[in-house]
Design an enzyme around this catalytic site. Structure first.
Site, PDB file in Angstrom:
ATOM      1  CG  ASN A 136     107.233 126.118  15.627  1.00  0.00           C
ATOM      2  OD1 ASN A 136     106.895 126.427  14.484  1.00  0.00           O
ATOM      3  ND2 ASN A 136     106.358 125.744  16.551  1.00  0.00           N
ATOM      4  CB  ILE A 137     113.670 128.238  14.320  1.00  0.00           C
ATOM      5  CG1 ILE A 137     113.000 129.569  13.963  1.00  0.00           C
ATOM      6  CG2 ILE A 137     113.694 127.312  13.113  1.00  0.00           C
ATOM      7  CD1 ILE A 137     113.726 130.347  12.850  1.00  0.00           C
ATOM      8  CG  HIS A 153     112.334 123.887   9.528  1.00  0.00           C
ATOM      9  ND1 HIS A 153     111.096 124.442   9.273  1.00  0.00           N
ATOM     10  CD2 HIS A 153     112.398 122.749   8.802  1.00  0.00           C
ATOM     11  CE1 HIS A 153     110.437 123.650   8.419  1.00  0.00           C
ATOM     12  NE2 HIS A 153     111.207 122.630   8.136  1.00  0.00           N
ATOM     13  CB  CYS A 161     131.513 129.301  11.168  1.00  0.00           C
ATOM     14  SG  CYS A 161     132.847 130.213  10.332  1.00  0.00           S
ATOM     15  CB  CYS A 164     135.455 126.735  10.568  1.00  0.00           C
ATOM     16  SG  CYS A 164     134.462 127.295  11.975  1.00  0.00           S
ATOM     17  N   GLY A 244      99.068 123.020  14.962  1.00  0.00           N
ATOM     18  CA  GLY A 244      99.395 124.370  14.515  1.00  0.00           C
ATOM     19  C   GLY A 244     100.255 124.447  13.288  1.00  0.00           C
TER      20      GLY A 244
END
Length: 304
Positions: A136-137, A153, A161, A164, A244
């Site tokens: 999960n994020i 993840h 970026c 860079c 889950g």
């Protein structure tokens, strides 16, 4: 053990999992659903790994964008969560992720997140280790109080970026002026078509490059350092919980079966059986929030 897998990129592994399960089905027995038996394994464990997926966040009302109805506008997540989609239409992809970031402001950790965090804190005082390895994020584990977290993840609240490569935490709301009030999931909503120079940009002196969400997209490799840490935790654990997750996204889908193959108790907590269920020791059928508070509660053998 886990270094047997040569590819570390993110992809749907349902066919691979299905094939492995079919090949080994004759050697399997149905997983147990005995909570008292699981609790005895829990009481003996010194190093617990908790693997979590979208299902645990879904119990907090977080959209999963998987399964029936799993669309943002007319798009499935797998169509937008790719480097090719970002290259072709960064405005559309940023609308999608801006929506997801803003949604999290209305969501809170649920009983499953809290049970895991409280267990980690309690067992730490006993010299026992609990670590969360999550797909999960959304950072709900962190907000619940978990400290030992490996985010396979990435995070919605970090940017990278494209020029860079600097990675920073970013909790701005909205993340840039042009995305304010954008990202509605309604299928009738019109794409904002924001010019690239108005999308989130790097603020590092002399850079100004286009920012992207610091998440792992389909077709991209996982961060080698994070994956190595996850593999080390899994190699050392003496109890594993799978919470889950549909167990179809590689390489995480292979973690639990590999741990179970070396004789470690593995317990799956999920409303549905998955492709790996029959390779595991336990399966508890239902929402994680209904089982984890009991499963991870203080055992009578623990010190007061």
């Amino acid at each position: 053990m886990f270094r047997l897998f040569t590819s570390r990129s993110l992809f749907d592994s349902s066919v691979i999992i299905s094939s492995i399960i079919k090949m080994t089905a004759k050697d399997m027995k149905a997983p147990s659903s005995s909570m008292p038996q699981f609790r005895e394994d829990f009481a003996k464990s010194k190093h617990i790994v908790v693997l979590t997926g979208a299902g645990v966040s879904a119990e907090s009302g977080v959209p999963t964008f998987r399964g029936a109805g799993g669309y943002w506008r007319k798009w499935e997540a797998q169509q937008l969560a790719t480097p090719e989609a970002f290259q072709d239409d960064p405005s559309l992809v940023w609308e999608f992720y801006h929506y997801r970031r803003e949604v999290m402001g209305t969501k809170d950790p649920n009983k499953a997140h809290i049970a895991i965090a409280e267990c980690e804190k309690r067992l730490k005082s006993q010299g026992r280790r609990v670590v969360v390895i999550t797909q999960n994020i959304d950072e709900l584990h962190k907000r619940a109080g978990s400290e030992n977290i490996l985010e396979l993840h990435g995070s919605l609240f970090k940017t990278r970026c494209t020029k860079c490569e600097e990675v920073i935490e970013n909790r701005l709301s909205p993340i840039c002026h042009a995305l304010a009030d954008k990202g509605a999931p309604d299928p009738e909503a019109k794409d904002a078509k924001i010019p690239v120079d108005q999308l989130p940009r790097c603020k590092k002196a002399g850079c100004g490059g286009l920012l992207r969400p610091h998440v792992v997209w389909f077709g991209e490799g996982l961060d080698p350092a994070v994956l190595d840490s996850a593999e080390n935790e899994l190699d050392q654990c003496d109890l594993c919980l799978v919470v889950g997750t549909s167990s179809v996204v590689y390489p995480a889908a292979m973690f639990a079966p590999s741990v179970a193959a070396r004789g470690v108790p593995v317990a799956e907590f999920n409303p549905e059986k998955t492709g790996v269920t029959n390779s595991l020791g336990y399966h508890f059928h239902g929402p994680a929030g209904s089982f984890l508070p009991e499963a991870l509660a203080r055992h009578p053998s623990e010190p007061e």
